[in-house]
Design a protein around this motif. Structure first.
Motif, short mmCIF file in Angstrom:
data_model
loop_
_atom_site.label_atom_id
_atom_site.label_comp_id
_atom_site.label_asym_id
_atom_site.label_seq_id
_atom_site.Cartn_x
_atom_site.Cartn_y
_atom_site.Cartn_z
N VAL A 430 -12.79 -29.42 -2.04
CA VAL A 430 -12.45 -28.00 -2.23
C VAL A 430 -11.79 -27.85 -3.59
O VAL A 430 -11.13 -28.77 -4.09
CB VAL A 430 -11.51 -27.49 -1.11
N GLU A 431 -11.96 -26.67 -4.20
CA GLU A 431 -11.33 -26.43 -5.50
C GLU A 431 -11.06 -24.96 -5.69
O GLU A 431 -11.64 -24.09 -5.02
CB GLU A 431 -12.19 -26.97 -6.64
N GLY A 432 -10.15 -24.68 -6.62
CA GLY A 432 -9.78 -23.32 -6.95
C GLY A 432 -8.63 -23.35 -7.93
O GLY A 432 -8.42 -24.35 -8.63
N ASN A 433 -7.84 -22.28 -7.95
CA ASN A 433 -6.78 -22.22 -8.96
C ASN A 433 -5.58 -23.12 -8.65
O ASN A 433 -4.67 -23.24 -9.47
CB ASN A 433 -6.32 -20.76 -9.18
N ARG A 436 -8.13 -29.37 -7.33
CA ARG A 436 -9.20 -29.93 -6.51
C ARG A 436 -8.59 -30.82 -5.44
O ARG A 436 -7.61 -31.51 -5.68
CB ARG A 436 -10.17 -30.74 -7.38
N ARG A 553 -5.52 -19.18 0.59
CA ARG A 553 -6.77 -19.17 1.35
C ARG A 553 -7.46 -20.52 1.19
O ARG A 553 -7.79 -20.93 0.08
CB ARG A 553 -7.70 -18.05 0.88
N ASP A 555 -10.77 -22.44 2.49
CA ASP A 555 -12.08 -22.33 3.15
C ASP A 555 -12.78 -23.68 2.99
O ASP A 555 -13.45 -23.94 1.98
CB ASP A 555 -12.90 -21.21 2.53
N SER A 556 -12.59 -24.55 3.97
CA SER A 556 -13.15 -25.89 3.88
C SER A 556 -14.66 -25.88 4.01
O SER A 556 -15.32 -26.84 3.60
CB SER A 556 -12.54 -26.79 4.96
N ALA A 558 -16.73 -23.42 2.69
CA ALA A 558 -17.28 -23.00 1.39
C ALA A 558 -16.79 -23.86 0.25
O ALA A 558 -17.33 -23.82 -0.86
CB ALA A 558 -16.94 -21.54 1.12
N THR A 560 -13.46 -23.92 -1.06
CA THR A 560 -12.57 -23.21 -1.97
C THR A 560 -11.12 -23.32 -1.51
O THR A 560 -10.83 -23.39 -0.31
CB THR A 560 -12.95 -21.72 -2.07
N GLU A 562 -7.58 -21.34 -2.81
CA GLU A 562 -7.07 -20.34 -3.75
C GLU A 562 -5.66 -19.91 -3.40
O GLU A 562 -5.35 -19.65 -2.22
CB GLU A 562 -7.98 -19.09 -3.75
N GLY A 647 -19.12 -24.26 -5.20
CA GLY A 647 -18.13 -24.49 -4.17
C GLY A 647 -17.99 -25.94 -3.76
O GLY A 647 -17.26 -26.24 -2.83
#
Length: 650
Positions: A430-433, A436, A553, A555-556, A558, A560, A562, A647
């Protein structure tokens, strides 16, 4: 081959070309010298060699001092034996059996050295756990010390659990011209059913049963010599060694102190002699471990929903062979590798049930038939992974291997690719702001794969446990953020002790999850989690900017993760909290490992101290890895020659 599997393999090979070429050139020089000049000890000076056989029994002393064409190959035994830990206690009897087997095969074996073996089960939630991940690199160095005497032509590596197998693996690859066989000890017999054990733990967390009841349940679960039977890091290690061709076929999950276990141990000793440079089937570990075998290990990890620790270990293990593996590679593989097993904590069965359902032979055979494993690889049993479709047995007292025909004997435990438990692998990226991270989804119910809730922030796992005991977490949805738990903060301890209380809240209907730069291990269960978050808080990662009440949030499904805070607000924030200083990080020997904290690489880079060659480590200065001739960072990240899927997990 499945085209995605092949594409990932090709990209790893392309990315690794410089470092792998340098590595192979080095070990091939050593291998050619070994083949041309006879057993390694023959090149030692007389005083050196005399030290090497001074304590040997008379029959071995004559062999060890022999020279010329009649000299026999020497085999090193590197052992993690201790009699406190159930997984390693069986190794007490292995050296005499291996020495006798090697002798009969025309060689001579010596215990070259021991490596430490600590138990994450004992140190969970305690200061000793902060040394656990570092012990992998200590074991690698101890293995190198054992093999550094230049007395040996092959090695037999005795290790099972957590950091021990990866450490032995890394150390052996730095002597890559030597063949190496991993010799397993096997799992203990099945004890208390896993469902009962897990329920007792939750009842204790709720205060509904006492310590004596909990201890009784644990003692019935962990009750005899052998590996713990759940599918954590120890048994993931064993499965990966078999699919990489470093165990003898079918030897992984045979119980200790059985006739078959003993026969397989003796066979490993004989085989070690046969695959030396002085036999007909020279099989150096540095050639055996290549891009294909590394991808095979990744596929097996995903297909079995294995330990998340291997998202660290496999990166470090591959780097020791000059191979640059990244989390993006795992992310690309995950959508095409189905989940084929249900072994606790992903199900109620244990590894004995998995073995009895067909085990590694059925799993490997099906993955081969579906083009999800590379068949054309070197193994300690010979060329080709097809040999690992065969299972060992004793016929009139003799060890034989026979092909396993038919499929799974229990579809609740082991399924074919055509009818998987889920269509993709049990581990997602998962990754986002926030960075990772790794998310193990194989034991998480589909309705819990997505959570959006306020953060509760802790800089110590004990603070979360205190909040639970005080009732401060009751009746609310939240994402527990546990930071300053990364490799350069405090050794990246496992936080598995948090699972029972959070599972209690989940069962009460609350929506909860974990986000951490620490680890949760192969025992990670039903609580959704984003772990190994990189960059970590101690290196200025965004997790240090999270405030209590911020909405996160995860979301395993998708892929993501965040922090739902405007970018301009984050830009105004400064990090909160801080890791313990070296002066504070004392007790239980931790002060001896202060240098490891300063040298540790990021989680994505394997979280080890063997960094880059001829370059600067990203945050701690020069690395300690390959010679400068390798010419390429072993900490390279990011996929090349093709982007990862949107994603990551999908």
């Amino acid at each position: 081959m499945n085209p995605i599997i092949q594409d990932v393999t090709d990209r790893i090979a392309e990315r690794s070309a410089t470092s792998r070429t340098a590595y192979l050139a080095r070990i091939r020089r050593d291998g050619e010298a070994a083949r041309a000049k006879g057993p390694a000890r023959a090149h030692l000076g007389c005083a050196n060699l005399a030290h090497g056989f001074a304590a040997a029994p008379a029959e071995d002393k004559l062999v060890l001092r022999g020279a010329g064409n009649t000299a026999k190959p020497g085999v090193a035994i590197v052992t993690s034996y201790n009699d406190m830990l159930s997984a390693h206690q069986p190794y007490e009897t292995y050296p005499p059996a291996l020495k006798a087997a090697v002798r009969k095969a025309g060689g001579v074996a010596q215990v070259a050295g021991g490596v430490p073996a600590m138990c994450d089960g004992i140190t969970q939630g305690r200061a000793g756990m902060e040394l656990s991940l570092y012990s992998r690199d200590v074991i690698a160095m101890a293995t190198a010390i054992a093999l550094s005497h230049d007395m040996f032509d092959a090695s037999l590596l005795l290790g099972v659990c957590d950091k021990i197998v990866p450490g032995l693996f890394i150390g052996a690859l730095h002597f890559g011209h030597l063949p190496a066989i991993f010799v397993p000890a096997g799992p203990m017999a099945s004890g208390l059913p896993n469902k009962v054990k897990a329920r007792t733990r939750q009842l204790f967390a709720e205060g509904k049963v006492g310590r004596e009841e909990l201890l009784d349940a644990e003692a019935k679960s962990y009750h005899s010599p052998g590996t713990c039977t759940f599918y954590g890091t120890a048994n993931s290690n064993q499965a990966l060694m078999e699919v990489m061709g470093l165990h003898l076929p079918g030897s992984t999950f045979v119980n200790p102190h059985t006739e078959l276990r003993h026969a397989l141990t003796e066979a490993a000793g004989r085989r070690a002699v046969e695959i030396t440079a002085h036999g007909a089937e020279y099989t150096p570990i540095g050639e055996l471990v290549d891009e294909k075998s590394i991808v095979n290990a990744c596929v097996a990890l995903l297909a079995t929903g294995g330990s998340t620790n291997h998202t660290l270990h496999l990166v470090a293990m591959a780097a020791a062979a000059g191979i640059v593996l990244t989390w993006d590679d795992l992310a690309c593989l995950s959508p095409v590798v189905p989940s084929l097993t249900k072994i606790y904590p992903n199900g109620q069965a244990d590894v004995n049930h998995f073995r009895d359902a067909g085990g590694m032979q059925v799993l490997i055979g099906d993955l081969l038939d579906e083009g999800l494993l590379h068949a054309d690889v070197m193994t300690v049993a010979g060329r080709g992974l097809d040999r690992y479709r065969e299972a060992p047995s004793l016929v009139d007292g003799s060890l034989v291997w026979e092909p396993v025909t038919g499929g799974s004997g229990d579809l609740d435990v082991l399924r074919p690719v055509a009818k998987p438990f889920s269509a993709d692998g049990g581990i997602h990226m998962v990754e986002g702001n926030l960075g990772r991270a790794v998310s193990k989804v194989s034991a998480v119910k589909p309705e819990h794969l997505v959570i959006e809730a306020p953060a509760k922030v802790f800089d110590d796992q004990l603070d979360l446990l205190k909040a639970f005991e005080a009732g401060e977490l009751d009746g609310q949805d939240f994402v527990a953020v546990i930071r300053y738990q990364g490799p350069s903060a405090n050794g990246m301890p496992e936080l598995h002790k948090l699972t029972p209380p959070l599972a209690v809240l989940l069962d009460r209907g609350q929506r909860v999850a974990i986000v951490t730069d620490g680890r949760m291990s192969g025992a990670s269960g039903k609580v959704p989690a984003a772990i190994h978050l990189s960059p970590e808080a101690a290196d200025g990662g965004p997790i240090a900017l999270v405030r209590a009440g911020d909405v996160i949030r995860l979301d395993s499904a998708a892929g993501t993760l965040e922090l739902l805070v405007p970018a301009e607000e984050l830009a105004r924030r400064t990090p909160e909290g801080r890791p313990l200083s070296d002066a504070q990080w004392v007790g239980t020997g931790r002060e001896l490992f202060a240098a490891f904290r300063r040298m540790a690489g990021h989680a994505e880079q394997g979280a080890g101290i063997f960094g880059v060659s001829g370059a600067e480590s990203p945050h701690h200065g020069p690395g300690l890895g390959f010679p400068a001739e390798a010419g390429s960072s072993h900490l390279e990240t990011g996929a090349t020659a093709g982007a990862h899927p949107a994603g990551l997990a999908r």
